[in-house]
Design an enzyme around this catalytic site. Sequence first.
Site, PDB file in Angstrom:
ATOM      1  N   SER A  82      17.851   7.288   3.312  1.00  0.00           N
ATOM      2  CA  SER A  82      17.173   6.734   4.486  1.00  0.00           C
ATOM      3  C   SER A  82      17.151   4.937   4.719  1.00  0.00           C
ATOM      4  CB  SER A  82      15.458   6.946   4.428  1.00  0.00           C
ATOM      5  OG  SER A  82      15.156   6.414   3.373  1.00  0.00           O
ATOM      6  N   LYS A 130       6.151   4.847   5.838  1.00  0.00           N
ATOM      7  CA  LYS A 130       6.963   3.590   5.794  1.00  0.00           C
ATOM      8  C   LYS A 130       6.255   2.583   6.916  1.00  0.00           C
ATOM      9  CE  LYS A 130      11.233   6.144   4.434  1.00  0.00           C
ATOM     10  NZ  LYS A 130      12.331   6.378   4.552  1.00  0.00           N
TER      11      LYS A 130
END
Length: 334
Positions: free
Chosen positions: A237, A282
């Site tokens: 990611s 996140k």
Amino acid sequence: MFNKIYEKLKNFIKKFGFIFIYILIFIVLTMNLPYYISAPGGLMDTKDKIENSDFKMSGSLNMAYVTEIHATIPTLIWAFFDPDWDVETEAETVTGSESVEDMEFRNKMMLEEASNTALKLAYDKSDIEYKMKNIKVYLTYIDDLANTNLEVGDQIIEADGHKISTKEDLYNYISTKKVGDKVNFKVIRDNEKQTKTATLIDVLGEPKVGALLSETFDLKSDHPVELEFKDSESGPSGGLMLTLTLYSYLNEIDLTHGHTIVGTGTIDEDGNVGEISGVKYKLIGAVDKGADIFLVPDGDNYKEAKKVKEEKGYKIDLVPVKTFDEALEYLENL
């Protein structure tokens, strides 16, 4: 006689009992339970992943990460009261019947593949020549429906005598076969060559082994770059932010303009940004660390991040991107 034994035992407990109680409490509080917790994480300055880099930026380009915890009694209790902590069972964390070790291997391979792809794309966008060497294809996941004795971790080198140098080589060969065909593979496992087989299954009308692959390689260039990651780091990611950082480093361009920029998203060799999991954690982590801008894959990831931003009243600039070029153009025009 029994009275003497009883008295000795009682005196022993009085003298050393607190030690056993302490040990018991320690075991209870630190014992891993069959649950995993996902929670907001922090930031990693991607420039720190480049070894021996002395390039300075006025701000920073950062990857965001999710904090993943093997649950204990205290953390499970905390998760019950914290709405930003989510609990999953161990069975929900892994896919199908794969083991936790297989999952961790796949995530490690995906990190290596993502970092190699990021460097390759950064070279391409910077018009820097390079050569790809030592290409290896690894099997990183096997579906429960697959009919094969291949194992996670096998390095595939041949299929029916055809040399397999890249993932594309294998995909192209399998596309010439039919569902039910048997394919003989030559693999390397534990530094030994072995022969394995797979009977192709129907996946959405096409013949497939029923497995995922990762491809690793080395890049040789007159502008060498060495990347270093911690053992605890894994997954693909960070691909977008790593590519932006490498491009900035190779061209000595400060893309930050003094801002703390955070982002997430995979990257492929054509520069397309792919969606990821855990975008909520996140974003929360980025805001907690004082980030100014959050780059997020356009689509479902952006919709989820936008919803979290609105619910929590965040002031951070949320920027959806589909490609590396979009992200680069946005940063250049800050």
